[in-house]
Write a protein that holds these residues in place. Structure first.
Motif, PDB file in Angstrom:
ATOM      1  N   PHE A 298      21.216  33.691   4.729  1.00 29.94           N
ATOM      2  CA  PHE A 298      19.807  33.950   4.535  1.00 29.94           C
ATOM      3  C   PHE A 298      19.532  34.998   3.627  1.00 29.94           C
ATOM      4  O   PHE A 298      18.647  35.133   2.893  1.00 29.94           O
ATOM      5  CB  PHE A 298      19.069  34.309   6.146  1.00 29.94           C
ATOM      6  N   GLU A 299      20.226  36.246   3.743  1.00 24.94           N
ATOM      7  CA  GLU A 299      20.134  37.551   2.931  1.00 24.94           C
ATOM      8  C   GLU A 299      20.418  37.166   1.651  1.00 24.94           C
ATOM      9  O   GLU A 299      19.769  37.364   0.692  1.00 24.94           O
ATOM     10  CB  GLU A 299      21.017  38.745   3.483  1.00 24.94           C
TER      11      GLU A 299
ATOM     12  N   VAL B 289      10.209  35.722   5.730  1.00 15.50           N
ATOM     13  CA  VAL B 289       9.794  34.243   5.616  1.00 15.50           C
ATOM     14  C   VAL B 289       8.070  34.280   5.460  1.00 15.50           C
ATOM     15  O   VAL B 289       7.566  33.321   4.598  1.00 15.50           O
ATOM     16  CB  VAL B 289       9.917  33.532   6.946  1.00 15.50           C
TER      17      VAL B 289
ATOM     18  N   MET C 102      20.577  26.479  -3.097  1.00 14.01           N
ATOM     19  CA  MET C 102      19.550  27.226  -1.998  1.00 14.01           C
ATOM     20  C   MET C 102      18.567  28.177  -2.572  1.00 14.01           C
ATOM     21  O   MET C 102      17.395  27.887  -2.297  1.00 14.01           O
ATOM     22  CB  MET C 102      20.488  28.272  -1.176  1.00 14.01           C
TER      23      MET C 102
ATOM     24  N   PHE D  71      13.336  39.447   9.597  1.00 12.26           N
ATOM     25  CA  PHE D  71      13.405  37.821   9.311  1.00 12.26           C
ATOM     26  C   PHE D  71      12.156  37.207   9.033  1.00 12.26           C
ATOM     27  O   PHE D  71      11.895  36.513   8.243  1.00 12.26           O
ATOM     28  CB  PHE D  71      14.272  37.041  10.351  1.00 12.26           C
TER      29      PHE D  71
ATOM     30  N   LEU E 198      25.116  33.160   9.540  1.00 10.93           N
ATOM     31  CA  LEU E 198      23.672  32.675   9.298  1.00 10.93           C
ATOM     32  C   LEU E 198      22.955  33.752   8.664  1.00 10.93           C
ATOM     33  O   LEU E 198      22.061  33.518   7.638  1.00 10.93           O
ATOM     34  CB  LEU E 198      23.060  31.938  10.376  1.00 10.93           C
ATOM     35  N   LEU E 199      22.741  34.815   9.219  1.00 11.30           N
ATOM     36  CA  LEU E 199      22.082  36.109   8.635  1.00 11.30           C
ATOM     37  C   LEU E 199      22.480  36.362   7.231  1.00 11.30           C
ATOM     38  O   LEU E 199      21.845  36.708   6.301  1.00 11.30           O
ATOM     39  CB  LEU E 199      22.141  37.302   9.592  1.00 11.30           C
TER      40      LEU E 199
ATOM     41  N   ASN F 258      17.406  43.804   3.069  1.00 13.75           N
ATOM     42  CA  ASN F 258      18.338  43.687   4.113  1.00 13.75           C
ATOM     43  C   ASN F 258      18.921  45.004   4.249  1.00 13.75           C
ATOM     44  O   ASN F 258      19.515  45.111   5.327  1.00 13.75           O
ATOM     45  CB  ASN F 258      19.224  42.636   3.554  1.00 13.75           C
TER      46      ASN F 258
ATOM     47  N   HIS G 223       8.384  34.075   1.264  1.00 13.56           N
ATOM     48  CA  HIS G 223       8.387  33.157   0.685  1.00 13.56           C
ATOM     49  C   HIS G 223       6.974  32.249   0.986  1.00 13.56           C
ATOM     50  O   HIS G 223       6.565  31.564  -0.129  1.00 13.56           O
ATOM     51  CB  HIS G 223       9.491  32.279   1.872  1.00 13.56           C
TER      52      HIS G 223
ATOM     53  N   SER H 288      20.268  34.258   0.062  1.00 16.20           N
ATOM     54  CA  SER H 288      19.551  33.304  -0.433  1.00 16.20           C
ATOM     55  C   SER H 288      18.258  33.930  -1.039  1.00 16.20           C
ATOM     56  O   SER H 288      17.697  33.344  -1.845  1.00 16.20           O
ATOM     57  CB  SER H 288      19.016  32.248   0.645  1.00 16.20           C
ATOM     58  N   THR H 289      18.161  35.210  -0.800  1.00 20.87           N
ATOM     59  CA  THR H 289      16.852  35.922  -1.403  1.00 20.87           C
ATOM     60  C   THR H 289      17.552  36.384  -2.627  1.00 20.87           C
ATOM     61  O   THR H 289      16.895  37.513  -3.081  1.00 20.87           O
ATOM     62  CB  THR H 289      16.236  36.798  -0.451  1.00 20.87           C
TER      63      THR H 289
END
Length: 642
Positions: free
Chosen positions: A23-24, A394, A67, A390, A19-20, A328, A398, A26-27
């Motif tokens: 998420f990375e 966010v 995503m 994280f 998941l991490l 990251n 974002h 996705s940026t």
């Protein structure tokens, strides 16, 4: 002799790390490297092979598409929608109707300046002949276009600077051409100063041009008279000369709208930037508390360029991370545990060692300048860096950045269309110059009525409502001679359905001021085809707050002429006097002529009295009088009642 180490900081060893990693990427940070590693992967503890599983390319491309390009942009839309919704809720409900609100804005637009500030120079007929000709020359549109072309060519010339120069004469040619354009801009400035005098500085663009020309002339004089190194000064002058390009936006309306959207957004962006500054400050202080003593890897992203050694370095590092740049990798460098450092062939000190009370011990071991502490774990897991970055990504990357987009889009919506009051004002200023070429700010009544007619027609044409103009003015033209005086025009022939819309003030010498005529144009434009809005506009003064009402009253007081009268009242008085005289004449005529002959004599009498109106009257709208008052003797009572 080789070492078995991970090729990337990311992995899919368990669900949390997966998941991490997702998420990375996705940026869009390092997603290509992760994809290549996945394509080359084989089995656990087996050496990778080039392009072993190409099917993973489809997975990563589809994930990035949905995503990054879909869900993230969808979140932008949600934030923008929520921002606009909260903005609409935060706006207090207005007690004014739409027409009243437009009327108030038009009046504030009209009275925001003094009457003479709408034009750069007045009373042109009093100027000397040479100065008047120079004024006409610098005010001509072709002169302005020539200067714009010179600005464009000068900017192009500055872009041709090459190092090293291709030939021996290249720099000399550029310098000579720069001197030529400097002379062009100097001549422009001198001509405008001679024609406008101090009025030249009313326009902010003129002030900007004056500063650029002055700096250029000063640098040339200083270079010719002294041996001072002008590298820094010439750089500043060059920046000002490049900034002249902003003047070109006045000629490109669409580009100007985008620029105006940016200008409109700046005050709102200041509020968003204040919140962003607060977030950066809080996370900067927290980052120094958590990671100021963290060990820096030799080839990592956490180095002397990006670290948390003190607040200012932490602030710069976080601002860099807010753009998505290698945030990251900073997180993974801080996630390293004592075991990870040992695998890399080095070590880190226990975090308990770095305490203020043990500063002398740390100094003796040379750990104050280059600390090498491990990040404090929780229950054996180093999760502080993950939670820290994280939440920061966010909130900052974002939410805050998308809020900036929302503010800019809101400003673009406001700036892409010219405000109606600004459009009305521009039309009136342009049309007034045609009727008053000497800019005396006064027009004789018939010419003022024609100005109102032409300006209102132009506004209706721009608003795509040409039919309303004909219905309002009944196709009427107001004739005048070469001195602006009426040609046998009788104001009493105006129908009251049109007169009741007037709010025009006329001086004793039959003159109408610029602000009074422009206000009448605004009045017609706001009213449109609905005459019921007249009462709403007349009642708006009692509904305004004290500050707004005072601004309007002060503006009206400045624009008044000496000994002026209200044209609507003058017409009403004239109609009453005309009706009284006609009634008295009919009564006298009926007493002196036998009743049998009365019927045959009424028609000639009506034709005689109706000959005062020099312009033919077309058919009026339903429910309104179709002929002047003199052609309908019985209509006088109805018009007076109106």
């Amino acid at each position: 002799g080789q070492t078995w180490t991970p090729s990337l900081s990311q992995d899919f060893n368990n669900i949390l790390m997966s998941l991490l990693c997702l998420f990375e990427i996705s940026t869009t940070e390092g997603w290509v490297d992760v994809m290549y590693a996945a394509v080359d992967s084989t089995h656990a503890y087996v050496e990778p092979q080039r392009d072993n599983n190409l099917i993973w390319v489809v997975f990563f491309v589809v994930y990035i598409f949905f995503m990054t390009m879909f869900l993230i942009n969808l979140s932008v839309g949600i934030i923008v929608e929520r921002f606009l919704e909260l903005k609409s809720k935060g706006t207090p409900p207005s007690t004014l109707t739409d027409s009243q609100d437009k009327w108030v804005k038009c009046q504030l637009r009209l009275y925001r300046k003094k009457e003479g500030d709408y034009f750069n120079l007045m009373n042109l007929h009093l100027l000397p002949n040479v100065r008047r000709k120079i004024y006409d020359f610098v005010s001509h549109r072709y002169f302005d276009r020539t200067i714009m072309a010179a600005i464009s060519f000068n900017t192009l010339l500055m872009s041709l600077k090459i190092f090293p120069q291709p030939t021996g004469w290249w720099n000399q040619l550029l310098d000579n051409l720069n001197y030529f354009f400097a002379a062009v801009f100097l001549v422009e400035c001198i001509l405008k100063l001679y024609a406008l005098r101090l009025c030249y500085f009313k326009d902010n663009w003129n002030v900007f041009d004056f500063v650029c020309v002055s700096l250029g002339v000063f640098s040339l004089i200083l270079a010719a008279a002294t041996d001072v190194d002008l590298v820094a000064i010439s750089g500043v002058v060059r920046i000002f000369r490049i900034a002249r390009l902003f003047k070109l936006m006045r000629s490109f309306k669409e580009v100007n709208k985008i620029f105006m959207a940016l200008i409109i957004s700046l005050p709102k962006l200041a509020n968003v930037m204040a919140i962003l500054l607060l977030v950066l400050t809080l996370y900067g202080i927290l980052g120094v508390s958590l990671f100021s003593t963290a060990k820096k890897p030799e080839d990592g992203t956490l180095n002397h360029h990006g670290n948390f050694d003190n607040f200012w370095k932490a602030f710069i590092t976080l601002f860099r991370s807010s753009t998505g740049e290698a945030w990251n990798e900073l997180m993974h460098d801080l996630r390293k545990t004592e075991r990870d450092w040992y695998i890399d062939g080095t070590w880190c000190s226990p975090p308990e060692l770095f305490d203020v009370s043990q500063y002398s011990l740390l100094r003796d071991k040379c750990l104050t300048d280059e600390p090498n502490a491990c990040v404090q774990p929780i229950f054996g897991a180093n999760i502080f860096p993950v939670i820290y970055f994280f939440t920061y990504v966010v909130i900052c990357l974002h939410l805050m950045m998308n809020l900036v987009i929302a503010v800019i889009l809101d400003g673009y919506e406001e700036g892409k269309q010219t405000p109606f009051d600004q459009m009305y004002s521009e039309v009136c200023i342009t049309k007034w110059k045609n009727f008053d070429p000497n800019v005396t700010l006064k027009l004789p009544l018939p010419r003022a009525l024609n100005f109102i007619q032409e300006a209102y027609k132009e506004i209706r044409d721009r608003e795509m409502e040409q039919d309303e103009f004909e219905k309002m003015f009944y196709g009427r033209t107001f004739d005048h001679d070469e001195w602006g005086q009426m040609k046998d025009f009788d104001i009493a022939t105006m129908p009251m359905s049109w007169v009741k819309c007037l709010d025009l003030f006329v001086s004793q010498d039959n003159q109408v001021g610029f602000q009074s005529a422009t206000k009448q144009v605004f009045r017609f434009a706001v009213m449109g085809s609905d005459s019921n809005r007249i009462r709403e506009m007349d009642d708006v003064d009692s509904m305004l707050d004290r500050k707004t009402a005072q601004k309007i009253k002060n503006g009206q007081r400045r624009g008044q002429l000496e000994s002026q009268v209200n044209l609507k009242q003058e017409i009403a008085v004239t109609k009453l006097q005309r009706a009284f005289r006609q009634a008295k004449r009919r009564k006298t005529f009926s007493q002196s002529v036998p009743s049998k002959k009365l019927a045959g004599s009424l028609a000639p009498a009506a034709e005689t009295t109706g000959s005062d109106d020099v312009s033919p009257q077309p058919q009026a709208a339903a429910g309104e009088g179709s002929t002047p008052l003199e052609e309908q003797p019985d209509a006088g009572k109805d018009e007076v009642k109106e």
